[in-house]
Enzyme design. Sequence first.
Site, PDB file in Angstrom:
ATOM      1  N   THR A  90      71.772  64.329   9.052  1.00  0.00           N
ATOM      2  CA  THR A  90      71.518  63.632   7.796  1.00  0.00           C
ATOM      3  C   THR A  90      71.534  62.128   7.991  1.00  0.00           C
ATOM      4  O   THR A  90      70.650  61.406   7.506  1.00  0.00           O
ATOM      5  CB  THR A  90      72.571  64.029   6.739  1.00  0.00           C
ATOM      6  OG1 THR A  90      72.488  65.433   6.492  1.00  0.00           O
ATOM      7  CG2 THR A  90      72.349  63.287   5.440  1.00  0.00           C
ATOM      8  N   ASP A 102      69.114  69.502   8.312  1.00  0.00           N
ATOM      9  CA  ASP A 102      70.558  69.603   8.081  1.00  0.00           C
ATOM     10  C   ASP A 102      70.900  70.879   7.324  1.00  0.00           C
ATOM     11  O   ASP A 102      71.923  71.514   7.584  1.00  0.00           O
ATOM     12  CB  ASP A 102      71.107  68.351   7.386  1.00  0.00           C
ATOM     13  CG  ASP A 102      70.448  68.066   6.051  1.00  0.00           C
ATOM     14  OD1 ASP A 102      69.661  68.894   5.562  1.00  0.00           O
ATOM     15  OD2 ASP A 102      70.719  66.981   5.485  1.00  0.00           O
ATOM     16  N   GLY A 103      70.016  71.278   6.407  1.00  0.00           N
ATOM     17  CA  GLY A 103      70.246  72.543   5.703  1.00  0.00           C
ATOM     18  C   GLY A 103      70.136  73.732   6.630  1.00  0.00           C
ATOM     19  O   GLY A 103      70.929  74.682   6.553  1.00  0.00           O
ATOM     20  N   THR A 156      79.622  72.117   3.516  1.00  0.00           N
ATOM     21  CA  THR A 156      80.859  71.527   3.015  1.00  0.00           C
ATOM     22  C   THR A 156      80.564  70.672   1.789  1.00  0.00           C
ATOM     23  O   THR A 156      79.448  70.146   1.649  1.00  0.00           O
ATOM     24  CB  THR A 156      81.525  70.641   4.087  1.00  0.00           C
ATOM     25  OG1 THR A 156      80.673  69.513   4.359  1.00  0.00           O
ATOM     26  CG2 THR A 156      81.763  71.428   5.370  1.00  0.00           C
ATOM     27  N   ASP A 186      74.494  64.264   1.716  1.00  0.00           N
ATOM     28  CA  ASP A 186      73.056  64.521   1.662  1.00  0.00           C
ATOM     29  C   ASP A 186      72.447  63.925   0.393  1.00  0.00           C
ATOM     30  O   ASP A 186      71.391  63.275   0.452  1.00  0.00           O
ATOM     31  CB  ASP A 186      72.807  66.026   1.714  1.00  0.00           C
ATOM     32  CG  ASP A 186      71.330  66.354   1.808  1.00  0.00           C
ATOM     33  OD1 ASP A 186      70.687  65.931   2.777  1.00  0.00           O
ATOM     34  OD2 ASP A 186      70.806  67.018   0.901  1.00  0.00           O
ATOM     35  N   ASP A 214      69.763  60.837   0.270  1.00  0.00           N
ATOM     36  CA  ASP A 214      68.463  61.014  -0.389  1.00  0.00           C
ATOM     37  C   ASP A 214      68.161  59.840  -1.313  1.00  0.00           C
ATOM     38  O   ASP A 214      67.040  59.327  -1.360  1.00  0.00           O
ATOM     39  CB  ASP A 214      68.447  62.312  -1.192  1.00  0.00           C
ATOM     40  CG  ASP A 214      68.326  63.538  -0.311  1.00  0.00           C
ATOM     41  OD1 ASP A 214      68.064  63.394   0.904  1.00  0.00           O
ATOM     42  OD2 ASP A 214      68.510  64.660  -0.833  1.00  0.00           O
TER      43      ASP A 214
END
Length: 203
Positions: A32, A69-70, A80, A87, A91
């Site tokens: 991220t 990352d997902g 977490t 995240d 964004d």
Amino acid sequence: MLNIFARASVSRVLDPLGRALVRAGLTPNAMTVVGTTGAIVCALVFFPTGMLLAGTFTVWGFAMLDLLDGAMARARGYGTPFGAALDATCDRLVDGALFGAIAWWCFVVASDLRAAAAALVCLVLGQVISYIKARAEASGLKADGGIVERAERLIIALVGTGLEGFGVPYAVEGSLWLLAVLSAITLAQRMFAVAASAREEHA
């Protein structure tokens, strides 16, 4: 909207890569941060200097890391709360850098005040759309959906800058005004969703 229709297909492509990155010792949070840093730097370096194609492709490339990352979290078997907050924060930073940089290009390089105004409208509406969902969820309400979510915002904005970089006139201005209109519709959709959720909560 793309999140609904494309999620399964994207997951099939990215999940094996996510597993490989986790085995290599990388973490979703690190991915991220790398993607966010790269997208912000490229947006602020390339767009204000008129390098639209370089900005379009590099920002898009780093933004794609946001999908990894997902996939990496799924590969680990868990996410977490900190990762989710990181995240969402990253964004917003990328969105702000991108539309701020495009607005700078419109003001300084292209001297197009109408396009600059559209970029600022998109910047504000994008932040508010995301805030509506976060604030609603904090209150136990739902505010999902809308015609334009983050993926669509990035696609529309970067298609405009890319086409303009290839010499298509008014591509940036046209894409930004289209995005501004769709973002206003999305804002209304989310507010209606919050109102409906609130009525259900108190029914």
